[in-house]
Design an enzyme around this catalytic site. Structure first.
Site, PDB file in Angstrom:
ATOM      1  N   TYR A   1      42.153  40.172  40.025  1.00  0.00           N
ATOM      2  CA  TYR A   1      42.322  40.147  41.477  1.00  0.00           C
ATOM      3  C   TYR A   1      42.508  38.718  41.991  1.00  0.00           C
ATOM      4  O   TYR A   1      43.184  38.499  42.988  1.00  0.00           O
ATOM      5  CB  TYR A   1      41.125  40.800  42.160  1.00  0.00           C
ATOM      6  CG  TYR A   1      41.073  42.292  41.941  1.00  0.00           C
ATOM      7  CD1 TYR A   1      41.789  43.166  42.751  1.00  0.00           C
ATOM      8  CD2 TYR A   1      40.332  42.835  40.896  1.00  0.00           C
ATOM      9  CE1 TYR A   1      41.767  44.529  42.545  1.00  0.00           C
ATOM     10  CE2 TYR A   1      40.290  44.208  40.675  1.00  0.00           C
ATOM     11  CZ  TYR A   1      41.015  45.048  41.507  1.00  0.00           C
ATOM     12  OH  TYR A   1      40.998  46.399  41.284  1.00  0.00           O
TER      13      TYR A   1
ATOM     14  N   ARG B   1      26.287  36.823  53.300  1.00  0.00           N
ATOM     15  CA  ARG B   1      26.842  38.133  53.653  1.00  0.00           C
ATOM     16  C   ARG B   1      25.948  39.262  53.138  1.00  0.00           C
ATOM     17  O   ARG B   1      25.698  40.244  53.841  1.00  0.00           O
ATOM     18  CB  ARG B   1      28.250  38.245  53.062  1.00  0.00           C
ATOM     19  CG  ARG B   1      29.016  39.410  53.556  1.00  0.00           C
ATOM     20  CD  ARG B   1      30.513  39.176  53.439  1.00  0.00           C
ATOM     21  NE  ARG B   1      31.236  40.404  53.714  1.00  0.00           N
ATOM     22  CZ  ARG B   1      31.396  40.931  54.920  1.00  0.00           C
ATOM     23  NH1 ARG B   1      30.890  40.312  55.973  1.00  0.00           N
ATOM     24  NH2 ARG B   1      32.051  42.051  55.090  1.00  0.00           N
TER      25      ARG B   1
ATOM     26  N   ARG C   1      34.436  48.277  40.757  1.00  0.00           N
ATOM     27  CA  ARG C   1      33.326  47.547  40.127  1.00  0.00           C
ATOM     28  C   ARG C   1      32.055  47.639  40.977  1.00  0.00           C
ATOM     29  O   ARG C   1      32.096  47.468  42.179  1.00  0.00           O
ATOM     30  CB  ARG C   1      33.737  46.093  39.893  1.00  0.00           C
ATOM     31  CG  ARG C   1      34.758  45.995  38.768  1.00  0.00           C
ATOM     32  CD  ARG C   1      35.260  44.608  38.586  1.00  0.00           C
ATOM     33  NE  ARG C   1      36.061  44.166  39.711  1.00  0.00           N
ATOM     34  CZ  ARG C   1      36.570  42.948  39.826  1.00  0.00           C
ATOM     35  NH1 ARG C   1      36.345  42.064  38.898  1.00  0.00           N
ATOM     36  NH2 ARG C   1      37.300  42.633  40.866  1.00  0.00           N
TER      37      ARG C   1
ATOM     38  N   CYS D   1      31.638  40.784  43.347  1.00  0.00           N
ATOM     39  CA  CYS D   1      31.038  39.529  43.828  1.00  0.00           C
ATOM     40  C   CYS D   1      29.665  39.668  44.482  1.00  0.00           C
ATOM     41  O   CYS D   1      28.695  39.070  44.018  1.00  0.00           O
ATOM     42  CB  CYS D   1      32.003  38.861  44.785  1.00  0.00           C
ATOM     43  SG  CYS D   1      33.563  38.418  43.974  1.00  0.00           S
TER      44      CYS D   1
ATOM     45  N   ASN E   1      28.460  34.103  49.917  1.00  0.00           N
ATOM     46  CA  ASN E   1      28.326  35.524  49.563  1.00  0.00           C
ATOM     47  C   ASN E   1      26.885  36.011  49.703  1.00  0.00           C
ATOM     48  O   ASN E   1      26.641  37.169  50.041  1.00  0.00           O
ATOM     49  CB  ASN E   1      28.865  35.773  48.152  1.00  0.00           C
ATOM     50  CG  ASN E   1      30.374  35.981  48.182  1.00  0.00           C
ATOM     51  OD1 ASN E   1      30.979  35.964  49.257  1.00  0.00           O
ATOM     52  ND2 ASN E   1      30.987  36.160  47.030  1.00  0.00           N
TER      53      ASN E   1
ATOM     54  N   LYS F   1      29.982  28.404  47.561  1.00  0.00           N
ATOM     55  CA  LYS F   1      30.513  29.749  47.288  1.00  0.00           C
ATOM     56  C   LYS F   1      29.392  30.779  47.132  1.00  0.00           C
ATOM     57  O   LYS F   1      29.436  31.863  47.723  1.00  0.00           O
ATOM     58  CB  LYS F   1      31.373  29.732  46.020  1.00  0.00           C
ATOM     59  CG  LYS F   1      31.873  31.105  45.598  1.00  0.00           C
ATOM     60  CD  LYS F   1      32.864  31.662  46.608  1.00  0.00           C
ATOM     61  CE  LYS F   1      33.013  33.156  46.493  1.00  0.00           C
ATOM     62  NZ  LYS F   1      33.982  33.705  47.425  1.00  0.00           N
TER      63      LYS F   1
HETATM   64  N1  LIG Z   1      37.713  39.802  43.375  1.00  0.00           N
HETATM   65  C1  LIG Z   1      37.480  39.014  44.401  1.00  0.00           C
HETATM   66  O1  LIG Z   1      37.728  39.405  45.538  1.00  0.00           O
HETATM   67  C2  LIG Z   1      36.910  37.633  44.210  1.00  0.00           C
HETATM   68  C3  LIG Z   1      36.803  36.792  45.323  1.00  0.00           C
HETATM   69  C4  LIG Z   1      36.301  35.510  45.170  1.00  0.00           C
HETATM   70  C5  LIG Z   1      35.881  35.091  43.914  1.00  0.00           C
HETATM   71  N2  LIG Z   1      35.972  35.935  42.838  1.00  0.00           N
HETATM   72  C6  LIG Z   1      35.518  35.439  41.538  1.00  0.00           C
HETATM   73  O2  LIG Z   1      36.667  35.212  40.732  1.00  0.00           O
HETATM   74  C7  LIG Z   1      36.390  35.520  39.361  1.00  0.00           C
HETATM   75  C8  LIG Z   1      37.374  36.554  38.866  1.00  0.00           C
HETATM   76  O3  LIG Z   1      37.209  37.745  39.625  1.00  0.00           O
HETATM   77  P1  LIG Z   1      38.308  38.895  39.573  1.00  0.00           P
HETATM   78  O4  LIG Z   1      37.915  39.860  40.632  1.00  0.00           O
HETATM   79  O5  LIG Z   1      39.660  38.320  39.582  1.00  0.00           O
HETATM   80  O6  LIG Z   1      37.987  39.508  38.129  1.00  0.00           O
HETATM   81  P2  LIG Z   1      38.951  40.456  37.280  1.00  0.00           P
HETATM   82  O7  LIG Z   1      38.081  41.163  36.320  1.00  0.00           O
HETATM   83  O8  LIG Z   1      39.824  41.235  38.190  1.00  0.00           O
HETATM   84  O9  LIG Z   1      39.871  39.428  36.501  1.00  0.00           O
HETATM   85  C9  LIG Z   1      39.465  38.686  35.397  1.00  0.00           C
HETATM   86  C10 LIG Z   1      40.585  38.746  34.390  1.00  0.00           C
HETATM   87  O10 LIG Z   1      40.308  37.817  33.356  1.00  0.00           O
HETATM   88  C11 LIG Z   1      40.685  38.409  32.116  1.00  0.00           C
HETATM   89  N3  LIG Z   1      39.969  37.700  31.045  1.00  0.00           N
HETATM   90  C12 LIG Z   1      38.647  37.767  30.769  1.00  0.00           C
HETATM   91  N4  LIG Z   1      38.338  36.927  29.764  1.00  0.00           N
HETATM   92  C13 LIG Z   1      39.494  36.326  29.404  1.00  0.00           C
HETATM   93  C14 LIG Z   1      39.818  35.352  28.428  1.00  0.00           C
HETATM   94  N5  LIG Z   1      38.886  34.826  27.641  1.00  0.00           N
HETATM   95  N6  LIG Z   1      41.108  34.962  28.330  1.00  0.00           N
HETATM   96  C15 LIG Z   1      42.070  35.506  29.135  1.00  0.00           C
HETATM   97  N7  LIG Z   1      41.820  36.423  30.071  1.00  0.00           N
HETATM   98  C16 LIG Z   1      40.547  36.822  30.215  1.00  0.00           C
HETATM   99  C17 LIG Z   1      40.306  39.870  32.272  1.00  0.00           C
HETATM  100  O11 LIG Z   1      40.990  40.695  31.354  1.00  0.00           O
HETATM  101  C18 LIG Z   1      40.714  40.124  33.728  1.00  0.00           C
HETATM  102  O12 LIG Z   1      42.060  40.561  33.822  1.00  0.00           O
HETATM  103  C19 LIG Z   1      34.928  35.965  39.338  1.00  0.00           C
HETATM  104  O13 LIG Z   1      34.119  34.874  39.033  1.00  0.00           O
HETATM  105  C20 LIG Z   1      34.667  36.420  40.756  1.00  0.00           C
HETATM  106  O14 LIG Z   1      33.314  36.314  41.113  1.00  0.00           O
HETATM  107  C21 LIG Z   1      36.499  37.188  42.962  1.00  0.00           C
END
Ligand SMILES: NC(=O)c1ccc[n+]([C@@H]2O[C@H](COP(=O)([O-])OP(=O)(O)OC[C@H]3O[C@@H](n4cnc5c(N)ncnc54)[C@H](O)[C@@H]3O)[C@@H](O)[C@H]2O)c1
Length: 440
Positions: free
Chosen positions: A22, A227, A344, A274, A224, A220
């Site tokens: 995402y 919230r 999730r 998150c 959160n 960060k």
């Molecule tokens: N989703 C949100 O709205 C949001 C907002 C702000 C911050 N975050 C933070 O951002 C980070 C990612 O969140 P997300 O929602 O994108 O997670 P996600 O699970 O959607 O994406 C993570 C991706 O990383 C890949 N991955 C994992 N290990 C890997 C590796 N060793 N090499 C290559 N690819 C790998 C996974 O397959 C997955 O596609 C987290 O720390 C989260 O807390 C997320």
């Protein structure tokens, strides 16, 4: 530094984005759209394949993302692979892998450590590495710098540069937030922060505040946590209002007319990647015996809400003369957020487990989640009760009279304030009230 800034200006900088979820996928698209050559490094072969076909693996409503992805893949600016060797000639790396907590509420940095270990052998001198994943305060210093030094044989801050720039995207508004949200750019050195600010400036149209990595980590996890605590307060108020026989929605409207009050929305629970874990990340590296009270209490209140919905189902069925044992209960919505496919830490999963434990049979519907898609009417038809867990557009458009007609008994539990309590002749149980019975 000078040559790095010039390369940004000329868009003559090859960039890698590790983790195309995402966060990582829209970031990779934005950078490619800004004119850089971007390679996405993603563990999941399925995602790599879909992205290389120009098709977004994110199923929910994400304005502009599918089109932008298709465009940058077609123009050759973005491609994806699982092979870290593709990082050999990059000069900037964004890391956006998941950072969950384990059952002990401590961070499980498996994905982050693995990404750093795989990147290290291919890391070129002078590369800027930006961690976008949310991490516990102190992680850049204690985990990221040593892990990357060990894997690369290079020295942090001399041979490569480290920044923590946490994301503020939100599912459903990924591209919008990327462009318009101010960012805390936490450099482990001021020079690293300056390099990252220049890079983000190519697509961010809001403040980019250079600060320390530790500050960025705290900022960060604090936003959160703020919230989560605010939602917990709203949820506790919902329970207070139910107990007093009042309507929290009317109370909330009136409270928020008082200056400087901003009571959040109560509901059926807090999910997503998150909010359920970031408060624990914030507390991770506090001293042993640090007396955290409010933050764990807020987590407990929010975790309790889907269980409260189960109580309302039991109560509603009882009012309709039915037992929870053997009852078929339609659970409307399985994603954690409206109009999203992200399941999730779904509060609905907790409700479903509780309903099963009580001897009921949950029947799940969600228009965005592949496993639970289908005709709403067919899913609800003949169920003994329905519990609305997500404010999906499809449920907002639903006529309550239809819902009641489809159900075997007219019991509706509204976890997201989708219906007015008096919208039909039914047994209505809303989180935060008001409640309604057939004889009302
Ligand atoms: N989703 C949100 O709205 C949001 C907002 C702000 C911050 N975050 C933070 O951002 C980070 C990612 O969140 P997300 O929602 O994108 O997670 P996600 O699970 O959607 O994406 C993570 C991706 O990383 C890949 N991955 C994992 N290990 C890997 C590796 N060793 N090499 C290559 N690819 C790998 C996974 O397959 C997955 O596609 C987290 O720390 C989260 O807390 C997320």
């Amino acid at each position: 530094m000078e040559s790095f800034l010039k390369a940004i200006e000329r868009r003559d900088l090859h960039i890698a984005v590790v983790g195309l979820g995402y966060v990582g996928l829209p970031v990779a698209c934005m950078l490619a759209q800004a004119g850089f050559r971007v390679v996405g490094i993603e563990r999941s072969g399925d995602k790599v394949e879909r992205i290389n076909q120009g098709s977004s693996p994110i199923e929910g409503e994400e304005p502009g993302l599918a089109e932008m992805l298709a465009g940058v893949v077609r123009s050759g600016k973005l491609c994806a692979t699982s092979d870290y060797a593709a990082c050999r000639d990059v000069r900037a790396v964004f890391i956006s892998v998941e950072t969950p907590v384990g059952d002990d509420n401590k961070p499980a940095y498996t994905a982050l450590r693995s990404a750093l270990a795989s990147l290290g052998p291919h890391l070129a001198r002078g590369t800027l590495v930006i961690i976008e994943s949310t991490i516990a305060p102190g992680t850049m210093q204690r985990v990221v710098a040593p892990a990357l030094e060990a894997a690369s044989g290079l020295r942090a801050h001399e041979d490569f540069h480290l920044v923590h720039c946490p994301e503020r995207v939100m599912v459903g508004r990924l591209l919008h937030n990327l462009r318009h949200m101010p960012r805390a750019v936490g450099g482990m050195t001021p020079a690293a922060a300056q390099m990252a600010v220049a890079l983000y400036r190519t697509f961010v149209e809001a403040d980019l505040d250079a600060t320390t990595a530790l500050n960025a980590e705290i900022v960060k996890t604090t936003e959160n946590t703020y919230r989560d605590v605010q939602i917990a307060f709203a949820n506790e108020m919902a329970l207070v209002c139910e107990d007093l026989g009042a309507d929290v929605w009317e109370v909330r409207t009136l409270v928020n007319k008082c200056p400087y009050r901003d009571m959040h929305l109560p509901g059926a629970g807090v999910g997503g990647h998150c909010l359920p874990k970031d408060p624990w990340l914030l507390l991770t590296n506090t001293s042993a015996g640090f007396p955290a009270r409010l933050i764990p209490a807020a987590r407990a209140v929010n975790d309790g809400m889907p269980l409260h919905v189960a109580d309302l189902v039991v109560d509603g069925l009882r009012a309709a003369g039915k037992d929870i044992r053997g009852a078929r209960v339609a659970v409307l919505g399985y994603a954690f957020l409206e109009n999203s496919d992200d399941t999730r830490n779904s509060p609905s999963a907790v409700l479903v487990e509780r309903l099963r434990a009580l001897g009921a049979e949950p029947v799940i519907h969600d228009p965005f989640v592949a496993a639970y898609r289908g005709d709403l009417r067919e899913r609800v038809q003949g169920c003994d009760a329905a519990a609305v867990m997500v404010r999906h557009g499809e449920y907002l458009r639903l006529d309550p009279q239809d819902l009641v007609r489809w159900l075997a008994s007219p019991v509706v539990v509204d976890g997201r304030h989708v219906f007015a309590a008096d919208a039909a002749r039914w047994v209505y149980r809303g989180v935060g009230g008001p409640q309604q019975n057939l004889d009302a």
